[in-house]
Motif scaffolding. Sequence first.
Motif, PDB file in Angstrom:
ATOM      1  N   LEU A  97      49.604  16.167 -16.038  1.00 16.21           N
ATOM      2  CA  LEU A  97      50.467  17.322 -16.305  1.00 16.21           C
ATOM      3  C   LEU A  97      51.131  17.687 -14.987  1.00 16.21           C
ATOM      4  O   LEU A  97      50.478  17.778 -13.958  1.00 16.21           O
ATOM      5  CB  LEU A  97      49.639  18.501 -16.825  1.00 16.21           C
TER       6      LEU A  97
ATOM      7  N   ASN B 199      45.528  15.169 -23.105  1.00 14.29           N
ATOM      8  CA  ASN B 199      46.619  16.054 -22.740  1.00 14.29           C
ATOM      9  C   ASN B 199      46.078  17.325 -22.141  1.00 14.29           C
ATOM     10  O   ASN B 199      44.958  17.712 -22.428  1.00 14.29           O
ATOM     11  CB  ASN B 199      47.364  16.490 -24.013  1.00 14.29           C
ATOM     12  N   TRP B 200      46.917  17.956 -21.339  1.00 10.90           N
ATOM     13  CA  TRP B 200      46.633  19.336 -20.959  1.00 10.90           C
ATOM     14  C   TRP B 200      47.641  20.225 -21.675  1.00 10.90           C
ATOM     15  O   TRP B 200      48.810  19.887 -21.763  1.00 10.90           O
ATOM     16  CB  TRP B 200      46.784  19.535 -19.446  1.00 10.90           C
ATOM     17  N   ARG B 201      47.181  21.359 -22.171  1.00 15.87           N
ATOM     18  CA  ARG B 201      48.103  22.330 -22.757  1.00 15.87           C
ATOM     19  C   ARG B 201      47.917  23.639 -22.020  1.00 15.87           C
ATOM     20  O   ARG B 201      46.814  23.992 -21.638  1.00 15.87           O
ATOM     21  CB  ARG B 201      47.814  22.533 -24.239  1.00 15.87           C
TER      22      ARG B 201
ATOM     23  N   TRP C 298      55.186  31.532 -28.838  1.00 18.06           N
ATOM     24  CA  TRP C 298      54.847  30.491 -29.801  1.00 18.06           C
ATOM     25  C   TRP C 298      55.099  30.976 -31.226  1.00 18.06           C
ATOM     26  O   TRP C 298      55.630  30.264 -32.062  1.00 18.06           O
ATOM     27  CB  TRP C 298      53.371  30.130 -29.617  1.00 18.06           C
TER      28      TRP C 298
ATOM     29  N   ARG D 272      48.927  27.960 -21.727  1.00 14.71           N
ATOM     30  CA  ARG D 272      49.346  29.148 -22.483  1.00 14.71           C
ATOM     31  C   ARG D 272      49.484  30.312 -21.518  1.00 14.71           C
ATOM     32  O   ARG D 272      48.573  30.594 -20.722  1.00 14.71           O
ATOM     33  CB  ARG D 272      48.301  29.464 -23.544  1.00 14.71           C
TER      34      ARG D 272
ATOM     35  N   ALA E  85      48.239  24.137 -31.687  1.00 13.11           N
ATOM     36  CA  ALA E  85      47.349  23.196 -31.004  1.00 13.11           C
ATOM     37  C   ALA E  85      46.373  23.899 -30.060  1.00 13.11           C
ATOM     38  O   ALA E  85      45.366  23.338 -29.689  1.00 13.11           O
ATOM     39  CB  ALA E  85      48.164  22.181 -30.234  1.00 13.11           C
ATOM     40  N   MET E  86      46.706  25.134 -29.654  1.00 12.90           N
ATOM     41  CA  MET E  86      45.812  25.806 -28.720  1.00 12.90           C
ATOM     42  C   MET E  86      44.928  26.835 -29.397  1.00 12.90           C
ATOM     43  O   MET E  86      44.286  27.649 -28.737  1.00 12.90           O
ATOM     44  CB  MET E  86      46.617  26.454 -27.591  1.00 12.90           C
TER      45      MET E  86
ATOM     46  N   MET F 141      53.750  28.712 -24.814  1.00 14.94           N
ATOM     47  CA  MET F 141      53.070  27.475 -24.392  1.00 14.94           C
ATOM     48  C   MET F 141      54.090  26.447 -23.932  1.00 14.94           C
ATOM     49  O   MET F 141      54.559  25.644 -24.709  1.00 14.94           O
ATOM     50  CB  MET F 141      52.274  26.923 -25.575  1.00 14.94           C
TER      51      MET F 141
ATOM     52  N   VAL G 157      55.673  23.163 -21.703  1.00 17.40           N
ATOM     53  CA  VAL G 157      55.163  21.804 -21.526  1.00 17.40           C
ATOM     54  C   VAL G 157      54.780  21.538 -20.080  1.00 17.40           C
ATOM     55  O   VAL G 157      54.112  20.562 -19.787  1.00 17.40           O
ATOM     56  CB  VAL G 157      56.191  20.748 -21.968  1.00 17.40           C
TER      57      VAL G 157
ATOM     58  N   ILE H 169      44.414  27.070 -19.662  1.00 17.03           N
ATOM     59  CA  ILE H 169      44.703  25.639 -19.716  1.00 17.03           C
ATOM     60  C   ILE H 169      43.645  24.990 -20.590  1.00 17.03           C
ATOM     61  O   ILE H 169      42.459  25.264 -20.455  1.00 17.03           O
ATOM     62  CB  ILE H 169      44.793  25.009 -18.303  1.00 17.03           C
TER      63      ILE H 169
ATOM     64  N   GLU I 102      42.566  18.424 -24.035  1.00 21.21           N
ATOM     65  CA  GLU I 102      42.288  17.715 -25.275  1.00 21.21           C
ATOM     66  C   GLU I 102      42.456  16.246 -24.963  1.00 21.21           C
ATOM     67  O   GLU I 102      43.013  15.884 -23.936  1.00 21.21           O
ATOM     68  CB  GLU I 102      43.257  18.151 -26.373  1.00 21.21           C
TER      69      GLU I 102
END
Lengths: 351, 612
Positions: free
Chosen positions: A297, A174-176, A317, A178, A199-200, A214, A216, A168, A171
């Motif tokens: 999130l 936001n949280w992203r 991805w 994977r 982005a990651m 990745m 959402v 996780i 940024e």
Amino acid sequence: MKVFFWTIAGIVGISLFYVFLKIIADYILYRKNEIESKEDYNYLNAVLLISFLVTGLILFFGYNYFHQGPFLPVNASEHGVYVDRMFWITTAITGFVFLLTQILLFYFSYKYAKGKSKKALYWKNNLLIEAIWFSVPTVAFVVLFMTGNYYWNAINQGVSEDVLEIEILGEQFNWRVRYPGKDGKLGNYNFHYIDGINAMGLDLRDTNGYDDFMPVQLHLPRNKKVMLRIRSRDVIHSVYIPNLRVKMDAVPGMLTRFSFIPRYTTEEMKEITNNPDFNYEIACAELCGRNHFSMLLILVVEDENDYQRWYNKQIPWLARNSEYLVNVPAPGKEKAKLIIEAFSGKIISNL
Amino acid sequence: MEVTKPKRNKLLRFIFTYVFSQDHKMIAKQYLFTAIFWALLGSLFSVIMRIQLGFPDADVSWLKPVLGRWIQDGRLDPEFYLSMVTIHGTIMIFFVLTAGLSGTFSNLLIPLQIGARDMASPFINMLSYWLFFISGFIMFCSLFLSTGPAAGGWTSYPPLSALPEALRGSGGGVTLWIISMVFFIVSTLLGGLNYITTVLNLRTQGMYMTRLPLTVWGLFFTAILGLVSFPVLFSAMLLLLSDRTLGTSFFLSEIYIGGRPLHFSGGSPILFEHLFWFLGHPEVYIAIMPAFGITSEVISIFSRKPIFGYSAMVVSFFIITILSALVWAHHMFVSGMNPFLGSVFSLTSFIIAVPSSVKVFNWLATLWKGSIEFTPAMLFAIGMVSFFITGGLTGLFVANPAIDIMVHDTHFVVAHFHLVMGSAAMFGFICGVYHWFPKMFGRLLNPQLGYLHFWITFAGIYLIFFPMHYVGMAGFPRRYYSFTIFESFSKYYDLNILISVAAFATFGGQLIFIYNFIHSMYRGKTAGRNPWRANTLEWTTEPVPGHGNWNGSLPVVHRWPYDYSKPGAKEDYISQTVPYSETMDSNLPEDQPRPRGGKSNIKEGEKKDEDF
């Protein structure tokens, strides 16, 4: 409950207002006529102190008694049980000391107000008493520490073999997330490769990352140990999931981890909390800038079957962004191509 | 006062009496006035925060005339909210509770209570105030920057505070914040050195360390603690400045922001956290220890009883001073630090609660069987103890890493530290102002207005911070502009409104104090020499002592400062200057004169008025 509170609040309010008016009136009179005030303020203040205690205790117990719903967010993780148990143990001990000392403080103030008792007692010290109140808190605090430390170690125990590792990344704002693909291994991260689409910061030199995907939302299976690999790509964030008792900072340049086992699915939690709109929410707990308050999130916990169904639908991805194939170094080209081809049909059907 | 000088020097005389004064009492007043200014500004900022948190959907266009473009479409700008959080914290912790509290009372009380004519170095003392003034002036200027003042929290963790791309306030705002802090640290260090030297070297004859009033003990240990911990913050500030301006990577690493990766590598924000909290935690004791001292003194005087366990009090101060430098990482349980370190710092954090509890028990024992006079100062002292208990006990939650996972960085912590070191220290401060106002201005603060002030503030603060625990238990994180986005946190709409309304009322209550203060300064009842019938040396001077404090020779001390209600004595207090030979009726076996153990650097013969 409301009636109860408004009654108490009303009585307290009116009496306070009366006392204030009295003091102000006395102040004005005293100022105007340059005379000594006749009011016995010592007694008034003593009475106010003891009434403050009584009112405070009534409000305190009343509020807790009539409080609807849990005080802490409903816990849904294995280690959260320890957190909650420790919390309530501490509450019981401190609650007792709180009541004892506050009652003594206000009661002594009232009881020994000047005029109500004779001359003060000349009492400088008493070694025995002082030894007692050096040692009793020491013992109590060490016991509290040892209990807490036991749970803390239990929470931080080593990671077992069968664990789902998910990355996780925080940024602004936001949280992203994977997930590893079928190989079960996450590819490397490198902030140099971050751009608008990657982005990651997926490092394409590492073949393990070709099948990473990745989504959402963060989806987790129930009753399985999950380890979050926590990163940040700009400032310090903190992964905070109230219902799962998870909190761990995301620090740029450093990998942090937190592992836990969710016990209830989102659907089950809707029933437990009696709230049809319930969702596990991930928040940011470390100030990270302008929109710190909105780093939301949604986390979905499902049972194993639903989770597998969701997992199988995910597309790596790299397959989604096949133009990045040119960035893949030669040794990995074959594997990357295979993955892109394997999922090309899925992407079209998804569209 | 000053010697009368020719008329043409009137301006110069004014400047050297009131502005660049080297008289410790005038410097104390300067600190006090500055602190009151900052306290008002700081609490005004918290009112703005509470408007936002209590009424997140309200239209606040009516603030536009004051806040200008920080209000957009009737909403407070989130970044401005963060600036308010940051500056409120910085002002309250550093300017009010460190410089204001220590500065006022160390300056006023140390020389007066140990029987000295002034500080060891009056000039450095003056310098210390003016550096503090410059520091505050710079901070004040930063409020008017177009990019806003610093907004990264009073902790100013990098990278947020290091990169203007991350937060607009981290541009000029943080630069000014750092410069202001640097001036502030220098001021604190100069002040602290002076306080320590004065206590160690300038005690009057007979004033052994074991006869110091607890106020002086508190201020003494506070100064030591400041001297140990502030330089570490200084280094953190310099490194941060260097990261911001010279491109070094002490605290920054692997950052992608504003659409590009930055060159920093190898630094660690955790290092900053360690450096910051190495000051940051002792800092809360720097705020509370003077309040401990003041409270002990006031409770003893107005219970008309000796303070219970004088030596236990001093030992507690000592233990707190040592341990407070060893607990800092309990702010970092969930920062990614090794969990074993978490255990170690948890243990020290629990242990430091022991001396604090001993103090509380001693205060309770002092009240027991006393003959309590509720002057406003006494009420504030009782309020301080009450806050300290309530806030201190929640410290046992946050000292425990297993619980800290849940409550870290939530409003539970906000409630905890506002009670234990914010409100409690503030009450100690106000208590001291009520008590020593006569020494500063020769007049008494009006007691009736004092009662009003106390009751509004006391009830108000409980109404603000007690409900806040519940908001925090529900998980609401601190420094959030709004709780409406998360379903989990919007449970306590009603409590937040209650907290906000209580905060407005409490702020309003302070205006009573301001009125009382200004009014009584000029027209209050005159106090006389010893309005509280207290034992310590400051009450043996003229009502308003001139520069040099005592006319004639310095007083000689014969006993400890807490001989209240001694059986057999004529009065219920015996000043420290009264020798045992004059109180044969009340002497106890242990009061027999002992062979000299302490030291006095000045022989009695030398203690004539040479300099003044």
